[in-house]
Motif scaffolding. Structure first.
Motif, PDB file in Angstrom:
ATOM      1  N   ALA A 195      51.070 -36.701  21.011  1.00  0.00           N
ATOM      2  CA  ALA A 195      51.068 -35.267  20.702  1.00  0.00           C
ATOM      3  C   ALA A 195      51.382 -34.435  21.938  1.00  0.00           C
ATOM      4  CB  ALA A 195      49.725 -34.860  20.113  1.00  0.00           C
ATOM      5  N   THR A 196      50.749 -34.764  23.047  1.00  0.00           N
ATOM      6  CA  THR A 196      50.965 -33.983  24.268  1.00  0.00           C
ATOM      7  C   THR A 196      52.399 -34.121  24.760  1.00  0.00           C
ATOM      8  OG1 THR A 196      48.650 -34.278  24.885  1.00  0.00           O
ATOM      9  CG2 THR A 196      50.181 -33.641  26.631  1.00  0.00           C
ATOM     10  N   LYS A 197      52.888 -35.341  24.802  1.00  0.00           N
ATOM     11  CA  LYS A 197      54.223 -35.592  25.332  1.00  0.00           C
ATOM     12  C   LYS A 197      55.296 -34.979  24.452  1.00  0.00           C
ATOM     13  CE  LYS A 197      56.033 -37.897  28.865  1.00  0.00           C
ATOM     14  NZ  LYS A 197      55.564 -37.733  30.243  1.00  0.00           N
ATOM     15  N   LEU A 198      55.176 -35.168  23.144  1.00  0.00           N
ATOM     16  CA  LEU A 198      56.264 -34.774  22.257  1.00  0.00           C
ATOM     17  C   LEU A 198      56.174 -33.321  21.811  1.00  0.00           C
ATOM     18  CD1 LEU A 198      56.818 -38.029  20.190  1.00  0.00           C
ATOM     19  CD2 LEU A 198      57.960 -37.222  22.268  1.00  0.00           C
ATOM     20  N   ALA A 199      54.975 -32.743  21.804  1.00  0.00           N
ATOM     21  CA  ALA A 199      54.881 -31.318  21.486  1.00  0.00           C
ATOM     22  C   ALA A 199      55.552 -30.487  22.573  1.00  0.00           C
ATOM     23  CB  ALA A 199      53.417 -30.902  21.326  1.00  0.00           C
ATOM     24  N   ALA A 200      55.466 -30.962  23.807  1.00  0.00           N
ATOM     25  CA  ALA A 200      56.149 -30.262  24.899  1.00  0.00           C
ATOM     26  C   ALA A 200      57.656 -30.472  24.835  1.00  0.00           C
ATOM     27  CB  ALA A 200      55.603 -30.750  26.247  1.00  0.00           C
ATOM     28  N   ARG A 236      65.001 -37.974  12.685  1.00  0.00           N
ATOM     29  CA  ARG A 236      63.991 -39.007  12.439  1.00  0.00           C
ATOM     30  C   ARG A 236      62.647 -38.635  13.054  1.00  0.00           C
ATOM     31  NH1 ARG A 236      67.925 -43.035  14.449  1.00  0.00           N
ATOM     32  NH2 ARG A 236      69.098 -43.867  12.688  1.00  0.00           N
ATOM     33  N   LEU A 237      62.683 -37.967  14.185  1.00  0.00           N
ATOM     34  CA  LEU A 237      61.414 -37.623  14.822  1.00  0.00           C
ATOM     35  C   LEU A 237      60.592 -36.688  13.954  1.00  0.00           C
ATOM     36  CD1 LEU A 237      59.615 -37.996  17.261  1.00  0.00           C
ATOM     37  CD2 LEU A 237      60.774 -36.081  18.365  1.00  0.00           C
ATOM     38  N   LYS A 238      61.239 -35.822  13.218  1.00  0.00           N
ATOM     39  CA  LYS A 238      60.528 -34.937  12.297  1.00  0.00           C
ATOM     40  C   LYS A 238      59.837 -35.755  11.206  1.00  0.00           C
ATOM     41  CE  LYS A 238      61.116 -30.926   9.235  1.00  0.00           C
ATOM     42  NZ  LYS A 238      59.847 -30.337   9.708  1.00  0.00           N
ATOM     43  N   LEU A 239      60.530 -36.769  10.673  1.00  0.00           N
ATOM     44  CA  LEU A 239      59.895 -37.643   9.683  1.00  0.00           C
ATOM     45  C   LEU A 239      58.678 -38.341  10.279  1.00  0.00           C
ATOM     46  CD1 LEU A 239      62.833 -39.440   7.799  1.00  0.00           C
ATOM     47  CD2 LEU A 239      61.332 -37.642   6.939  1.00  0.00           C
ATOM     48  N   ALA A 240      58.818 -38.822  11.515  1.00  0.00           N
ATOM     49  CA  ALA A 240      57.697 -39.506  12.161  1.00  0.00           C
ATOM     50  C   ALA A 240      56.541 -38.542  12.430  1.00  0.00           C
ATOM     51  CB  ALA A 240      58.162 -40.143  13.463  1.00  0.00           C
ATOM     52  N   ALA A 241      56.875 -37.326  12.817  1.00  0.00           N
ATOM     53  CA  ALA A 241      55.834 -36.334  13.104  1.00  0.00           C
ATOM     54  C   ALA A 241      55.054 -35.953  11.857  1.00  0.00           C
ATOM     55  CB  ALA A 241      56.468 -35.093  13.730  1.00  0.00           C
ATOM     56  N   GLU A 242      55.693 -36.038  10.716  1.00  0.00           N
ATOM     57  CA  GLU A 242      55.054 -35.635   9.463  1.00  0.00           C
ATOM     58  C   GLU A 242      54.200 -36.735   8.838  1.00  0.00           C
ATOM     59  OE1 GLU A 242      58.446 -34.378   7.229  1.00  0.00           O
ATOM     60  OE2 GLU A 242      58.477 -32.361   8.122  1.00  0.00           O
ATOM     61  N   LEU A 295      58.888 -42.909  17.643  1.00  0.00           N
ATOM     62  CA  LEU A 295      58.035 -42.190  18.586  1.00  0.00           C
ATOM     63  C   LEU A 295      58.249 -42.712  20.012  1.00  0.00           C
ATOM     64  CD1 LEU A 295      54.766 -42.119  16.460  1.00  0.00           C
ATOM     65  CD2 LEU A 295      56.309 -40.194  16.887  1.00  0.00           C
ATOM     66  N   ALA A 296      58.427 -44.027  20.140  1.00  0.00           N
ATOM     67  CA  ALA A 296      58.649 -44.595  21.471  1.00  0.00           C
ATOM     68  C   ALA A 296      59.941 -44.077  22.086  1.00  0.00           C
ATOM     69  CB  ALA A 296      58.691 -46.120  21.388  1.00  0.00           C
ATOM     70  N   ARG A 321      55.255 -29.047  17.153  1.00  0.00           N
ATOM     71  CA  ARG A 321      53.908 -29.017  17.718  1.00  0.00           C
ATOM     72  C   ARG A 321      52.834 -29.116  16.630  1.00  0.00           C
ATOM     73  NH1 ARG A 321      52.398 -27.395  22.657  1.00  0.00           N
ATOM     74  NH2 ARG A 321      54.449 -26.410  22.982  1.00  0.00           N
ATOM     75  N   ALA A 322      52.983 -28.363  15.565  1.00  0.00           N
ATOM     76  CA  ALA A 322      51.967 -28.367  14.502  1.00  0.00           C
ATOM     77  C   ALA A 322      51.880 -29.735  13.824  1.00  0.00           C
ATOM     78  CB  ALA A 322      52.285 -27.276  13.473  1.00  0.00           C
ATOM     79  N   ASP A 323      53.032 -30.393  13.650  1.00  0.00           N
ATOM     80  CA  ASP A 323      53.039 -31.704  12.993  1.00  0.00           C
ATOM     81  C   ASP A 323      52.375 -32.773  13.858  1.00  0.00           C
ATOM     82  OD1 ASP A 323      54.509 -31.027  10.584  1.00  0.00           O
ATOM     83  OD2 ASP A 323      56.241 -30.737  11.881  1.00  0.00           O
ATOM     84  N   PHE A 324      52.416 -32.607  15.179  1.00  0.00           N
ATOM     85  CA  PHE A 324      51.806 -33.596  16.067  1.00  0.00           C
ATOM     86  C   PHE A 324      50.320 -33.315  16.332  1.00  0.00           C
ATOM     87  CE2 PHE A 324      56.238 -34.507  17.617  1.00  0.00           C
ATOM     88  CZ  PHE A 324      56.221 -35.853  17.282  1.00  0.00           C
ATOM     89  N   ALA A 325      49.792 -32.229  15.811  1.00  0.00           N
ATOM     90  CA  ALA A 325      48.423 -31.823  16.135  1.00  0.00           C
ATOM     91  C   ALA A 325      47.383 -32.865  15.740  1.00  0.00           C
ATOM     92  CB  ALA A 325      48.102 -30.488  15.455  1.00  0.00           C
TER      93      ALA A 325
END
Length: 397
Positions: A120-125, A170-176, A196-197, A131-135
């Motif tokens: 969350a910290t790494k990818l929200a930045a 794809r990252l949006k799918l992973a975040a959700e 995510l990696a 950001r909201a999806d990684f919360a």
């Protein structure tokens, strides 16, 4: 600022190359690959078993594109099927994950990311729009992503899931995705994790992970035709598939494991990381994107394994690396697919006996000729694919 510690506690193709022609006692360096070539017998290996293996592959009509054996740093067996050459590269599918683990180790060694870093910290930045999806993923860390224990659930579609094919982001799918288990508590092999990696490593490198890998891993190893394909429309590749390498360059990945991250005397991947990524984690048979004793049971052994039959197998006690690319049956599940069963037969019934038969590994003109004939025949022989062949499966130059 001091680099971050790895962990607080480290616990019509060219005809197949005739290896028999390298029967001379001295092994000549292969300038175009960076490997050294020798005959099996010069490395104390019985070529008759390898000839039998190649014959068995043809008799079974298996679609094996490439099969290599490296012993004591020497390329002693190099078999290609019809339409394939040393310069062909192959879609590696999940072998991509194992290579990604080495890239992660380099970044960790440089202090650019840590195993305890939060997704969350790494990818929200990196992606403020998500950001909201990684919360709800603050407790998911890089070590969970690399060990397949993130606890995140994704509802995979039975065919043509957008995560592989049509997703523009794809990252949006992973975040959700939703957490379903505590991070680090359960092993679940899911391709959400390598997405995510890829994003975390790209963020840490301040450039796409494939560009960082080219500069810090592929180029130092002298790889040719390395390609990381199948990026989504946002430009993000997956760390779980899409990497294309030549078989000889796959062998170099295995050799890095054997030599504790060194290549020709140069430390490419930190030595402690090689030990970490090949040590059991949440699952006793899986480390950080490397499988453990999944092909050979009774001795130390590490594997990179990919869909449809892509393998890098490392046998530390025998100082041996085995590489295969193929299109074989995927029936049977993750750890017992038909292609894995067949590869186990190859390794345990033919390659290991060849390695064990050193007392009978006597060089002779007859053995050299038999090996040369068999490799020439294999280079003209096509197998029958064991599953659907997608465009990505075709060897490319």
């Amino acid at each position: 600022m001091k680099p971050r510690m790895l962990l607080k506690c480290i616990t019509p193709a060219v005809v197949a190359i005739s290896l028999a022609s390298a029967h001379a006692a001295q092994a000549a360096p292969l300038n175009e690959t960076g490997l050294t070539q020798a005959s099996p017998e010069d490395a104390g290996v019985d070529s008759r078993e390898l000839v039998r293996l190649s014959q068995w592959i043809r008799e079974q009509k298996l679609e094996v594109y490439s099969l290599l054996v490296v012993k004591d740093g020497k390329l002693i067996f190099e078999r290609y099927g019809a339409g394939v050459s040393r310069d062909s590269n192959f879609e590696l599918y999940s072998v991509t994950k194992s290579v990604t683990s080495m890239v992660a180790g380099i970044l960790i060694g440089q202090g650019k990311i840590g195993l305890d870093d939060s997704v969350a910290t790494k990818l929200a930045a990196w992606r403020p729009d998500l950001r909201a999806d990684f919360a709800d993923k603050r407790k998911v860390e890089l070590k969970h992503v690399l060990s397949m224990s993130s606890g995140l659930h994704y509802d995979f579609k039975p065919k043509d899931d957008p995560i592989y094919y049509a997703a523009p982001d794809r990252l949006k799918l992973a975040a959700e995705t939703n957490p379903k288990a505590a991070p680090g508590s359960e092993f679940e092999y899911t391709d959400i994790n390598p997405i995510l990696a890829a994003a975390m490593l790209s963020a840490a490198a301040h450039e796409p992970v494939e560009q960082y890998a080219q500069a810090n891993l592929f180029a130092p190893l002298g790889m040719k035709h390395a390609m990381w394909t199948r990026a989504d429309r946002s430009g993000l590749v997956s760390a779980g598939w899409g990497l294309r390498l030549r078989a000889v360059d796959m062998a170099k990945i295995g050799m890095l494991v054997l030599d504790h991250g060194r290549w020709q005397g140069r430390q490419i991947v930190p030595e402690p990381w090689i030990a970490q990524m090949t040590s059991p984690g949440v699952a006793p048979y899986f480390g950080y994107y490397w499988w453990i004793n999944n092909v050979v049971q009774n001795e130390p052994e590490f594997d990179a394994m990919g869909f449809k039959g892509q393998f890098i197998t490392v046998l530390p006690e025998r100082n041996t690396v085995i590489v295969m690319t193929s299109v074989m049956s995927v029936d049977g599940g993750l750890r017992d697919a038909k292609n894995l069963q067949i590869f186990r037969q190859m390794v345990n019934n033919y390659v290991i006996p060849a390695l064990d038969n050193a007392d009978h590994a006597r060089p002779s003109k007859e053995r050299s000729a038999a090996l040369r004939r068999e490799l020439d025949i294999s280079a003209r022989t096509r197998g029958i694919p064991g599953t659907q062949v997608d465009p990505a499966d075709r060897p490319r130059l």
